[in-house]
Each structure stands twice: as structure tokens, then as C-alpha cells.
Design a protein around this motif. Structure first.
Motif, short mmCIF file in Angstrom:
data_model
loop_
_atom_site.label_atom_id
_atom_site.label_comp_id
_atom_site.label_asym_id
_atom_site.label_seq_id
_atom_site.Cartn_x
_atom_site.Cartn_y
_atom_site.Cartn_z
N TYR A 164 0.88 -1.48 0.00
CA TYR A 164 -0.02 0.04 -0.15
C TYR A 164 0.82 1.08 0.07
N THR A 165 0.21 2.31 -0.81
CA THR A 165 1.05 3.59 -0.63
C THR A 165 0.49 4.59 0.38
N GLN A 166 0.67 6.01 -0.11
CA GLN A 166 0.17 7.02 0.92
C GLN A 166 -1.46 7.08 0.77
N ASN A 167 -2.13 6.27 1.22
CA ASN A 167 -3.60 6.00 1.40
C ASN A 167 -4.22 6.25 0.02
N VAL A 168 -3.51 6.11 -1.10
CA VAL A 168 -3.95 6.27 -2.38
C VAL A 168 -4.13 4.75 -3.07
N PHE A 169 -3.43 3.73 -2.95
CA PHE A 169 -3.32 2.60 -3.79
C PHE A 169 -3.16 1.40 -2.61
N GLU A 170 -3.68 0.37 -2.96
CA GLU A 170 -3.42 -1.05 -2.52
C GLU A 170 -3.34 -2.07 -3.41
N TYR A 171 -2.59 -3.00 -3.10
CA TYR A 171 -2.41 -4.15 -3.92
C TYR A 171 -2.49 -5.57 -2.96
N GLU A 172 -3.13 -6.45 -3.26
CA GLU A 172 -3.35 -7.59 -2.31
C GLU A 172 -3.57 -8.90 -3.26
N VAL A 173 -2.56 -9.98 -2.85
CA VAL A 173 -2.70 -11.11 -3.61
C VAL A 173 -2.77 -12.42 -2.27
N MET A 174 -3.73 -13.24 -2.43
CA MET A 174 -4.01 -14.05 -1.46
C MET A 174 -4.10 -15.65 -2.08
N PHE A 175 -3.55 -16.52 -1.42
CA PHE A 175 -3.81 -18.10 -1.73
C PHE A 175 -4.25 -18.72 -0.23
N SER A 176 -5.72 -19.18 -0.40
CA SER A 176 -6.31 -19.80 0.83
C SER A 176 -6.36 -21.18 0.57
N PHE A 177 -6.03 -22.07 1.34
CA PHE A 177 -5.86 -23.62 1.23
C PHE A 177 -7.17 -24.03 2.19
N PHE A 178 -7.96 -25.00 1.37
CA PHE A 178 -9.15 -25.70 1.91
C PHE A 178 -9.00 -27.13 1.98
N ASP A 179 -9.64 -27.45 2.85
CA ASP A 179 -9.91 -29.09 3.22
C ASP A 179 -10.55 -29.69 2.06
#
Length: 374
Positions: free
Chosen positions: A272-287
């Protein structure tokens, strides 16, 4: 006596040196009042919602708070701003062995609870006003460790009554023999799964109830609820492990990732930058084993998700997210590219894709509107 003196010395070190520098990587649990307070602070200042990808690290929460202009506030707003600062200051590991490098904390809580009702027979925990989500574990042990400001880890162990009961098998299930020969997307494979959804629990039917697991079948085996490692700096965080998560600002349930699920086992990177931009990536693993039997699974299932959020002005923010459920017996490395357009992965036996957007606007002080759409 020497052993006793050594123990007392260690205890003094653990309890006598509060960490002044703060731990950037400390992850604030979603149960913390910090989130509701920060949402309210942004609203009364005419600002769109702060980051709706949660939980935050302490570094991110400080960053979010720093963009609220405390100058020009009236006395009530200023007092509220200071109360949010105080709440945030408490969200850190308490005791440190070395003020600048290493922290260790252990918390033990005992919460015996008793409940009673005089209504007709209950079948589910939500039939109670004080349901499973509200009830505290009978005994809970939490361990925390931090190294410098950029590393934090925690895990908890608990002894308590579970949501589901081992005596339920074959009693209260929806369609226990209903096969789905064509499968259901990436969730249930063709021909090899039977859908079992518990519709109730014997544990919650008793008029007199407690959070102590009197019978072995009522013990909560699904723990820890929080166990992860986290790395963080002023504009980034990386976590791996188990925690409750939330994407979105809905009050009655978010579309994709909602805190109604007790936890995600996930790898999560956020920038994230100065309250202007966010980038997120997530890998969630399930049973992937729906049977409840203890045997080696021959396949895996995970959610791959990425999101970007923009705040072109203080009073408006919008988020775009693309996500895909991936189920297979083989892990294909080329499918794990977080910059890929997930909707191009069009093998329907392996993938289910979903995209959504969210808009938050606050054109006036004390007024905010949020809209989400798949």
C-alpha cells in the motif's frame, strides 16, 4: 533457592520491560474495537472507509490513522481521535525480553460459562441468543513472539466445547445420501463426493448448557483458531498461516471473504502507498475431504484472489477484485501466477471464477455509503 532466584529474574525480565518501539508486524485480530473505531473516525471526518481488507498489521493501522487530519477538529472529535490512538497503542505484544529486538508473551485465560433456556428443543447454536460465536473457550492459551519490529508470530490452544458433536453422525444431516454425479464446479468433483451438511447438533439441544466439554464427543478438535507468522514494514505485509479475514464493508456478510468463516489458512501479501493505492494477493487453502475420515487426500482445493483499491480523493474509494477457486489432483505451476487474468483459466472441472467491485463514498461528514457488486 538458586533455581527460584533464576525463575524470579526471568519473570522480572518478561514483565518489567514494555516495548516502546512497537511491533509493525503485529496483526490486529478482527475482534478488536480498533476497526469499528477507525471506520467511525473516517466517517465523521468525511472520508471513505479505510482499507476493507482486514486484518491490518499495526504498521498499516498507524498508516491509516496518520491520514486523518487532527487539526481543526472540535473538542469531541479530538477526544475521539485520541481514544483511537489509545486503542491502537494497546494492540501490541505487551512484554519484551529485549526492548529493541525480542519479545515473548504468554496469556492464559479461564472462562467458565453456564447457559439455560426454557424454550422448546434447540437444534443449533444460533437458536441461542448467546451462540457459539459469543461464547468464550473454557480454557485458552495464547503464545506470541516478535523479533525486531518486522516479525511476529502467534498460536493459540484451547480446551472448550465445540460447535459440532461427534454423536451427530447420521442424525441431523441434509440429504446424507444425495450424490452429485456431475459435481458442483470446483467444489465437489464428479462422481466421487457426497454432500453432508450438518443441520444441527445434539450439544445445543440441552436446556442446561456450558462451554466445558463434559463428553469427549463434544470437545472442540478444530484448533488453533489463530496460528501464523507475519512480516511487515511501513508499506507492506506478508502473512502465512491461520486467521479470521474480511474483504469488504458489508454489515450482513461480504460476498467472497467474510469473517463469518472462523479462519482461512492462507498466504497473503499486501502492498500500500500513501492512502491512495493498495494491491493484495492471497492464496487460501481448504480441506478437500468432506467425509470427516482421517486419510490422505488425493486432491487439493484453494482460493486464489487478488485485489486493487484506489482512493483518488479522501471522500471516495473503490476496489476491484478477481478470484478463482482451484481444485485438482495436480498442482499446475503456471496457474499460480498472481498477475494472471483468472477468468482465462476456463477449465470448469478445475476452476470457478468470480469478480466483484466495491465503491465507498462519503461526500459529507458523518455520512457514508458503500456499494458492492459481483
Amino acid at each position: 533457592m538458586r533455581k527460584l532466584a533464576s525463575i524470579l529474574t526471568i519473570a522480572a525480565l518478561l514483565c518489567g520491560a514494555a516495548y516502546a518501539g512497537g511491533v509493525d508486524a503485529y496483526v490486529i485480530p478482527l475482534s478488536s474495537p480498533v476497526y469499528e473505531a477507525m471506520d467511525a473516525l473516517y466517517a465523521i471526518n468525511g472520508m471513505a472507509s479505510p482499507s476493507t481488507s482486514r486484518p491490518w498489521t499495526v504498521a498499516e493501522a498507524r498508516h491509516i490513522l496518520s491520514h486523518v487530519d487532527a487539526e481543526g477538529m472540535d473538542s469531541g472529535e479530538s477526544n475521539f481521535y485520541r481514544s483511537v490512538e489509545e486503542l491502537l497503542a494497546r494492540e501490541e505484544p505487551t512484554w519484551m525480553i529485549d526492548e529493541d529486538s525480542f519479545g515473548l508473551s504468554t496469556t492464559v485465560s479461564l472462562n467458565p460459562e453456564y447457559y439455560w433456556h426454557d424454550n422448546s428443543r434447540f437444534d443449533n447454536d444460533v437458536d441461542w441468543v448467546w451462540d457459539y460465536e459469543h461464547r468464550k473457550p473454557f480454557l485458552n492459551l495464547e503464545l506470541e513472539m516478535s523479533v525486531f519490529s518486522w516479525f511476529y508470530t502467534t498460536a493459540n490452544a484451547q480446551y472448550t466445547k465445540g460447535r459440532w458433536d461427534g454423536r451427530n453422525d447420521g442424525i441431523w444431516y441434509y440429504d446424507p445420501d444425495a450424490d452429485y454425479p456431475n459435481g458442483i464446479g470446483a467444489g465437489i468433483a464428479p462422481d466421487d463426493k457426497t454432500l453432508h451438511i450438518p443441520a444441527g447438533s445434539i450439544s445445543w439441544a440441552d436446556e442446561h448448557n456450558t462451554n466445558f466439554p463434559i463428553l469427549p464427543e463434544t470437545f472442540e478438535f478444530d484448533w488453533p483458531k489463530r496460528a501464523f507468522i507475519a512480516f511487515a514494514g511501513p508499506h507492506w505485509s506478508l502473512t502465512l498461516g491461520r486467521d479470521r479475514m474480511n474483504w469488504g464493508n458489508a454489515r450482513i456478510g461480504n460476498l467472497l471473504i467474510d469473517d463469518g468463516l472462523e479462519y482461512h489458512d492462507a498466504l497473503r501479501l499486501k502492498l500500500y502507498t500513501q492512502n491512495v493505492f493498495e494491491y493484495e494477493v492471497m492464496f487460501s487453502f481448504f480441506d478437500d475431504d468432506w467425509s470427516g475420515a482421517f486419510h490422505e487426500s488425493d486432491s487439493f482445493k484453494m482460493l486464489m484472489a487478488h485485489r486493487i483499491a484506489f482512493r483518488p480523493a479522501d471522500w471516495i474509494s473503490f476496489t476491484l477484485s478477481e478470484n478463482i477457486m482451484y481444485r485438482s489432483s495436480v498442482l499446475e505451476g503456471q496457474s499460480l501466477n498472481p498477475a494472471f487474468i483468472f477468468h482465462n483459466l476456463n477449465n470448469r472441472d478445475m476452476f470457478n471464477a468470480l469478480a466483484w467491485g466495491e465503491l465507498s463514498i462519503a461526500p459529507f461528514k458523518d455520512w457514508k455509503s458503500t456499494h458492492s457488486s459481483p
